[in-house]
Scaffold this motif. Structure first.
Motif, PDB file in Angstrom:
ATOM      1  N   VAL A 174       0.867  -1.179   0.000  1.00 53.64           N
ATOM      2  CA  VAL A 174       0.000   0.000   0.000  1.00 53.64           C
ATOM      3  C   VAL A 174       0.903   1.227   0.000  1.00 53.64           C
ATOM      4  N   GLU A 175       0.599   2.176  -0.878  1.00 56.10           N
ATOM      5  CA  GLU A 175       1.417   3.385  -0.968  1.00 56.10           C
ATOM      6  C   GLU A 175       0.576   4.590  -0.565  1.00 56.10           C
ATOM      7  N   TYR A 176       1.108   5.377   0.361  1.00 56.15           N
ATOM      8  CA  TYR A 176       0.469   6.605   0.823  1.00 56.15           C
ATOM      9  C   TYR A 176       1.256   7.787   0.271  1.00 56.15           C
ATOM     10  N   VAL A 177       0.542   8.832  -0.108  1.00 60.27           N
ATOM     11  CA  VAL A 177       1.173  10.052  -0.590  1.00 60.27           C
ATOM     12  C   VAL A 177       1.064  11.100   0.514  1.00 60.27           C
ATOM     13  N   VAL A 178       2.194  11.698   0.883  1.00 63.36           N
ATOM     14  CA  VAL A 178       2.218  12.712   1.934  1.00 63.36           C
ATOM     15  C   VAL A 178       1.859  14.056   1.322  1.00 63.36           C
ATOM     16  N   ARG A 179       0.814  14.672   1.834  1.00 63.00           N
ATOM     17  CA  ARG A 179       0.421  16.013   1.397  1.00 63.00           C
ATOM     18  C   ARG A 179       0.684  16.981   2.539  1.00 63.00           C
ATOM     19  N   THR A 180       1.362  18.072   2.222  1.00 63.90           N
ATOM     20  CA  THR A 180       1.678  19.039   3.261  1.00 63.90           C
ATOM     21  C   THR A 180       0.442  19.853   3.605  1.00 63.90           C
ATOM     22  N   ARG A 181       0.378  20.248   4.871  1.00 61.36           N
ATOM     23  CA  ARG A 181      -0.752  21.024   5.361  1.00 61.36           C
ATOM     24  C   ARG A 181      -0.293  21.772   6.604  1.00 61.36           C
ATOM     25  N   ASN A 182      -0.721  23.025   6.715  1.00 62.85           N
ATOM     26  CA  ASN A 182      -0.383  23.816   7.894  1.00 62.85           C
ATOM     27  C   ASN A 182      -1.435  23.618   8.975  1.00 62.85           C
ATOM     28  N   CYS A 183      -1.004  23.727  10.214  1.00 61.40           N
ATOM     29  CA  CYS A 183      -1.968  23.694  11.302  1.00 61.40           C
ATOM     30  C   CYS A 183      -2.701  25.033  11.351  1.00 61.40           C
TER      31      CYS A 183
END
Length: 136
Positions: free
Chosen positions: A77-86
């Motif tokens: 299973v491959e997950y893609v990391v998406r950046t996000r600010n708090c």
């Protein structure tokens, strides 16, 4: 830090905590038994997380049969990391932005209804609520 609705969770890359977060996002694991889960190494700059899962499921034979067959399969299973600010970082980065829960608009010559709404909110100590009047 990783976003886990409704807040943020702290976990290092390729840690057991992050593996738990990733497996919770995966659908369909309720129907099978998870035998093994392990990280597969990827480049840090690729923003991909790969997990090798081994799942199993017991199948009962035909009617009247007492045989039980165990099917086992491995998959990646491959997950893609998406950046996000708090939320706090967003407020610092973008000043004077609006995040409205409710938007009230009125098309009349007089602002009586909006003024009455504003007075009602002030009467009930809703001081955190920001009000802005836009005239056109």
């Amino acid at each position: 830090r990783w976003f886990r609705n409704p807040g943020w969770a702290v976990a290092q890359l390729e840690s057991a905590e992050l593996l738990t977060l990733c497996l919770r996002k995966l659908r369909g694991l309720k129907h099978v038994r998870l035998v093994d889960a392990a990280w597969i190494w990827t480049e840090h700059h690729s923003r991909r997380l790969r997990v090798k899962l081994t799942v199993a499921r017991d199948l009962v034979g035909a009617s009247g049969s007492t045989y039980v067959t165990c099917l086992q399969q491995s998959l990646v299973v491959e997950y893609v990391v998406r950046t996000r600010n708090c939320d706090a970082c967003n407020k610092v980065a973008a000043k004077d932005t609006w995040q409205a829960k409710v938007q009230v608009r009125q098309k009349t010559e007089h602002p009586r209804t909006l003024l009455a709404l504003e007075q009602h909110m002030l009467k009930h100590q809703k001081s955190r609520v920001a009000l802005r009047e836009v005239k056109r």
